[in-house]
Enzyme design. Structure first.
Site, PDB file in Angstrom:
ATOM      1  N   LYS A  99     -21.907   1.979 -23.302  1.00 17.76           N
ATOM      2  CA  LYS A  99     -20.882   2.908 -22.795  1.00 17.76           C
ATOM      3  C   LYS A  99     -19.653   2.149 -22.281  1.00 17.76           C
ATOM      4  O   LYS A  99     -18.521   2.480 -22.618  1.00 17.76           O
ATOM      5  CB  LYS A  99     -21.463   3.766 -21.644  1.00 17.76           C
ATOM      6  CG  LYS A  99     -22.726   4.534 -22.030  1.00 17.76           C
ATOM      7  CD  LYS A  99     -23.265   5.357 -20.885  1.00 17.76           C
ATOM      8  CE  LYS A  99     -23.758   4.578 -19.687  1.00 17.76           C
ATOM      9  NZ  LYS A  99     -24.961   3.750 -19.939  1.00 17.76           N
TER      10      LYS A  99
ATOM     11  N   ARG B  22     -24.802  12.263 -14.466  1.00 19.17           N
ATOM     12  CA  ARG B  22     -26.140  11.731 -14.746  1.00 19.17           C
ATOM     13  C   ARG B  22     -27.238  12.705 -14.330  1.00 19.17           C
ATOM     14  O   ARG B  22     -28.412  12.401 -14.501  1.00 19.17           O
ATOM     15  CB  ARG B  22     -26.345  10.447 -13.934  1.00 19.17           C
ATOM     16  CG  ARG B  22     -26.123   9.163 -14.722  1.00 19.17           C
ATOM     17  CD  ARG B  22     -26.214   8.051 -13.702  1.00 19.17           C
ATOM     18  NE  ARG B  22     -26.670   6.818 -14.232  1.00 19.17           N
ATOM     19  CZ  ARG B  22     -25.865   5.817 -14.580  1.00 19.17           C
ATOM     20  NH1 ARG B  22     -24.565   5.968 -14.534  1.00 19.17           N
ATOM     21  NH2 ARG B  22     -26.371   4.677 -14.985  1.00 19.17           N
TER      22      ARG B  22
ATOM     23  N   ARG C  82     -26.391  -9.752 -20.574  1.00 18.75           N
ATOM     24  CA  ARG C  82     -25.011  -9.330 -20.297  1.00 18.75           C
ATOM     25  C   ARG C  82     -24.344 -10.162 -19.210  1.00 18.75           C
ATOM     26  O   ARG C  82     -24.959 -10.556 -18.227  1.00 18.75           O
ATOM     27  CB  ARG C  82     -25.014  -7.866 -19.845  1.00 18.75           C
ATOM     28  CG  ARG C  82     -23.666  -7.412 -19.266  1.00 18.75           C
ATOM     29  CD  ARG C  82     -23.564  -5.928 -19.059  1.00 18.75           C
ATOM     30  NE  ARG C  82     -24.659  -5.372 -18.313  1.00 18.75           N
ATOM     31  CZ  ARG C  82     -24.882  -4.073 -18.198  1.00 18.75           C
ATOM     32  NH1 ARG C  82     -24.072  -3.217 -18.797  1.00 18.75           N
ATOM     33  NH2 ARG C  82     -25.895  -3.629 -17.505  1.00 18.75           N
TER      34      ARG C  82
ATOM     35  N   ARG D  31     -23.092 -11.872 -13.395  1.00 18.50           N
ATOM     36  CA  ARG D  31     -24.237 -11.095 -13.889  1.00 18.50           C
ATOM     37  C   ARG D  31     -24.581 -10.084 -12.809  1.00 18.50           C
ATOM     38  O   ARG D  31     -24.451 -10.371 -11.616  1.00 18.50           O
ATOM     39  CB  ARG D  31     -25.423 -12.009 -14.185  1.00 18.50           C
ATOM     40  CG  ARG D  31     -25.156 -12.917 -15.391  1.00 18.50           C
ATOM     41  CD  ARG D  31     -26.428 -13.494 -15.938  1.00 18.50           C
ATOM     42  NE  ARG D  31     -26.148 -14.505 -16.955  1.00 18.50           N
ATOM     43  CZ  ARG D  31     -26.226 -14.289 -18.274  1.00 18.50           C
ATOM     44  NH1 ARG D  31     -26.571 -13.115 -18.750  1.00 18.50           N
ATOM     45  NH2 ARG D  31     -25.963 -15.266 -19.125  1.00 18.50           N
TER      46      ARG D  31
ATOM     47  N   ARG E 116     -34.444   2.152 -14.222  1.00 22.88           N
ATOM     48  CA  ARG E 116     -33.217   2.831 -14.671  1.00 22.88           C
ATOM     49  C   ARG E 116     -33.497   3.692 -15.892  1.00 22.88           C
ATOM     50  O   ARG E 116     -32.962   4.789 -16.031  1.00 22.88           O
ATOM     51  CB  ARG E 116     -32.128   1.785 -14.986  1.00 22.88           C
ATOM     52  CG  ARG E 116     -31.518   1.199 -13.730  1.00 22.88           C
ATOM     53  CD  ARG E 116     -30.924  -0.182 -13.960  1.00 22.88           C
ATOM     54  NE  ARG E 116     -29.762  -0.224 -14.799  1.00 22.88           N
ATOM     55  CZ  ARG E 116     -29.280  -1.348 -15.356  1.00 22.88           C
ATOM     56  NH1 ARG E 116     -29.902  -2.507 -15.147  1.00 22.88           N
ATOM     57  NH2 ARG E 116     -28.212  -1.311 -16.105  1.00 22.88           N
TER      58      ARG E 116
END
Ligand code: AP5
Length: 214
Positions: free
Chosen positions: A13, A88, A127, A160, A172
């Site tokens: 996203k 959400r 990531r 990070r 999550r």
């Protein structure tokens, strides 16, 4: 045109939102970024949400709806808003509909980014982001350039996230399936849901989104 990017953690996203900002002059509203900003600023709210985020749980509807409400006041952006990571929950989706109506706007498209759970661990644990501009990298699929400078701003510090570990990702993901995935049916019923294959390469996903927004 105002849009929502919907998908599990690591679906891409943020990566796609940043491209839309550059290419279509849209404004990205990421509740995750707003909450991370709040926690580094050391405000009472920031301290309250830090542990919730690190453990992979959702922050309360009241807090995130309040953050979005603050951003929607004032002049509306010409290119439209990209809601990234919001709504959400069903309560957040209802609240967004009301907030948009209050400012004379609506959501044109909800783009669901569909991915398999097994790729998400590798995506989030690999990531990193530029500490100056937030550009998103990945150790394997989008490495930081060999000269150590961000492609976007030339910055040389990379971060990070504290919640980018396998244990937090599992929580999550559970939150996504329990609280967020019902929004797929909600927006389908409203008639503005489209799905793109989030497993495709970043440029291919971007092209599919561009087609939907044409
Ligand atoms: P948030 O910051 O919104 O995180 P998230 O939804 O978990 O999503 P991510 O940012 O992890 O993933 P992404 O889909 O943006 O993927 P990205 O583009 O970075 O939320 C964090 C926390 O804040 C929540 O857990 C919660 O506690 C709280 N919160 C936030 N909003 C809330 C709300 N509304 N209500 C309640 N609580 C809220 O990509 C990931 C990696 O994959 C990158 O390395 C990237 O380079 C790579 N990648 C991207 N696309 C591709 C591709 N197509 N192919 C290969 N690699 C790719």
């Amino acid at each position: 045109m105002n849009i929502i990017l919907l998908g599990p953690p690591g679906a891409g996203k943020g990566t796609q939102a940043r491209r839309l900002v550059d290419e279509r002059n849209m404004v990205q509203l990421s509740t995750g970024d707003m909450l991370r900003e709040a926690r580094t600023s050391g405000t009472e709210m920031g301290l309250k949400v830090a542990q919730v985020m690190d453990n992979g749980h959702l922050v309360t509807d009241e807090i995130v709806i309040g953050l979005i409400r603050e951003r929607l006041t004032g002049a509306q952006p010409e290119g439209g808003y990209i809601f990234d990571g919001f709504p959400r929950t069903l309560a957040q989706a209802d609240a967004l509909g009301e907030l948009m109506a209050d400012v004379g706007q609506s959501i044109a498209r909800v783009i669901e980014m569909s991915v398999d759970d097994d790729v998400l661990v590798a995506r989030v644990t690999g990531r990193s982001t530029c500490g100056d501009c937030g550009e998103v990298y990945h150790d394997v699929t989008r490495p930081i350039p060999a000269d150590g400078a961000c492609v976007k701003c030339g910055g040389r510090t990379f971060k990070r996230r504290a919640d980018d570990n396998e244990a937090s990702l599992r929580t999550r993901l559970m939150a996504y399936y329990k609280q967020t995935s019902p929004l797929i049916g909600y927006f389908h019923a409203k008639g503005n849901l489209s799905t793109v294959d989030g497993l495709a390469e970043i440029d291919t996903v971007a092209a599919c989104i561009a087609e939907l927004l044409a």
